[in-house]
Scaffold this active site. Structure first.
Site, PDB file in Angstrom:
ATOM      1  N   THR A  25      45.919  34.436  32.056  1.00  0.00           N
ATOM      2  CA  THR A  25      46.835  33.594  31.266  1.00  0.00           C
ATOM      3  C   THR A  25      46.908  34.083  29.812  1.00  0.00           C
ATOM      4  O   THR A  25      47.969  33.999  29.196  1.00  0.00           O
ATOM      5  CB  THR A  25      46.450  32.101  31.322  1.00  0.00           C
ATOM      6  OG1 THR A  25      45.070  31.954  31.028  1.00  0.00           O
ATOM      7  CG2 THR A  25      46.738  31.510  32.681  1.00  0.00           C
ATOM      8  N   GLN A 100      41.391  37.280  42.846  1.00  0.00           N
ATOM      9  CA  GLN A 100      42.464  36.553  43.532  1.00  0.00           C
ATOM     10  C   GLN A 100      43.810  36.898  42.901  1.00  0.00           C
ATOM     11  O   GLN A 100      44.847  36.453  43.361  1.00  0.00           O
ATOM     12  CB  GLN A 100      42.213  35.042  43.420  1.00  0.00           C
ATOM     13  CG  GLN A 100      40.936  34.600  44.120  1.00  0.00           C
ATOM     14  CD  GLN A 100      40.572  33.160  43.804  1.00  0.00           C
ATOM     15  OE1 GLN A 100      40.178  32.831  42.691  1.00  0.00           O
ATOM     16  NE2 GLN A 100      40.704  32.292  44.787  1.00  0.00           N
ATOM     17  N   HIS A 120      44.086  38.904  47.539  1.00  0.00           N
ATOM     18  CA  HIS A 120      45.461  38.446  47.762  1.00  0.00           C
ATOM     19  C   HIS A 120      46.482  39.575  47.629  1.00  0.00           C
ATOM     20  O   HIS A 120      47.674  39.312  47.510  1.00  0.00           O
ATOM     21  CB  HIS A 120      45.810  37.290  46.799  1.00  0.00           C
ATOM     22  CG  HIS A 120      45.043  36.034  47.095  1.00  0.00           C
ATOM     23  ND1 HIS A 120      44.864  35.026  46.182  1.00  0.00           N
ATOM     24  CD2 HIS A 120      44.388  35.634  48.218  1.00  0.00           C
ATOM     25  CE1 HIS A 120      44.139  34.052  46.733  1.00  0.00           C
ATOM     26  NE2 HIS A 120      43.836  34.411  47.962  1.00  0.00           N
ATOM     27  N   ILE A 237      38.467  32.124  27.895  1.00  0.00           N
ATOM     28  CA  ILE A 237      37.817  33.133  28.737  1.00  0.00           C
ATOM     29  C   ILE A 237      37.662  34.439  27.970  1.00  0.00           C
ATOM     30  O   ILE A 237      36.609  35.087  28.023  1.00  0.00           O
ATOM     31  CB  ILE A 237      38.622  33.329  30.038  1.00  0.00           C
ATOM     32  CG1 ILE A 237      38.456  32.079  30.918  1.00  0.00           C
ATOM     33  CG2 ILE A 237      38.171  34.578  30.788  1.00  0.00           C
ATOM     34  CD1 ILE A 237      39.300  32.090  32.171  1.00  0.00           C
TER      35      ILE A 237
END
Ligand SMILES: [Zn+2]
Length: 257
Positions: A25, A100, A120, A237
């Site tokens: 993000t 992911q 994924h 993060i």
């Protein structure tokens, strides 16, 4: 707590990292499940990510191609969170990086492709739903720009799709097996930017813990594993990861500058 985790990283020899949308993000790639996610803002996005609608409806596919062209991922750059994981690999501590995410920002940041396990798949490749042919996504997008609104496979005429796991599609068993295998070999398991609610991937946490690994969670929201984790780090993060992967000595020097 940051100091404690930094010490654990200093001591660890086989760190396995699991990343989710939260790490990307800060690179401008929205989390499609989150409250600001694509799904919430565009109900069609849900249809486009469902394999059954995708295969059945050429209109859904045409929209999907337009959507792929305008993805923020094409101009996204790795952020300090990604770079921190490259630093971890350079320190020879990164056993494997399970992700992911489908954006390949870990590889673009500089992590070795052979250490990255994409559960994924990747949006930077297409695959043919009939013959399994794989090719770079940009080549298919060039065809769309040139006027083919739903470009078929050049080998067999089949339907092309991004090489990702859509809803309604099975995960790739070999990839999941590999993720579980490396999890069992971890001495420290870092779960970053994932809510740990998607199985079987979240099960890697259980496997790592059963094998004796410490569990550290870095995520803005609570996860079902917070209670059993040795440490839970909230906050940005990018900032948290940059802080914990810097060796203790360097970190002390940096704070003096
Ligand atoms: Zn084909």
């Amino acid at each position: 707590m940051i100091d404690q985790v930094r010490d654990w990283i200093d001591e660890a020899r086989r760190i396995v990292v699991l990343t989710g949308a939260g790490i990307s993000t800060d690179s401008g790639i929205p989390d499609f499940r989150g409250p600001q996610g694509l799904w919430t803002r565009n109900p069609l996005a849900e249809k486009m990510s469902n394999i059954h609608y995708y295969l059945a409806d050429p209109e859904v596919r045409k929209l999907s191609w337009q959507n792929r062209m305008s993805s923020p991922a094409w101009t996204a750059k790795p952020n300090p969170g990604h770079l921190a994981l490259v630093a971890l690999e350079k320190r020879n501590k990164l056993h494997a990086l399970i992700t992911q995410n489908i954006d390949e920002l870990h590889q673009l940041a500089g992590n070795s492709p052979e250490r990255v396990i994409e559960v994924h798949g990747t949006m930077r490749r297409v695959m043919c739903m009939s013959c399994g042919m794989r090719a770079p996504m940009q080549k298919a997008l060039d065809r769309v720009r040139a006027g083919e609104l739903d470009p078929p496979c050049r080998d067999c005429g089949g339907i092309l799709k991004s090489d990702t796991i859509s809803f309604g599609q099975q995960l790739v068993p070999e990839v999941i097996d590999r993720a579980m295998q490396v999890a069992a070999e971890a001495d420290l398991f870092l779960a970053i930017g994932t809510t740990l609610q998607v199985y079987p991937v979240a099960g890697a946490v259980d496997i790592a813990r059963s094998a004796g690994a410490k569990l550290v969670i870095v995520n803005a929201q609570p996860t079902p594993y917070d209670d059993v984790a040795e440490a839970v780090l909230r906050g940005s993060i990018s900032e948290v990861l940059s802080a914990v992967v810097t060796p203790a000595r360097e970190s002390a020097l940096r704070s003096l500058q």
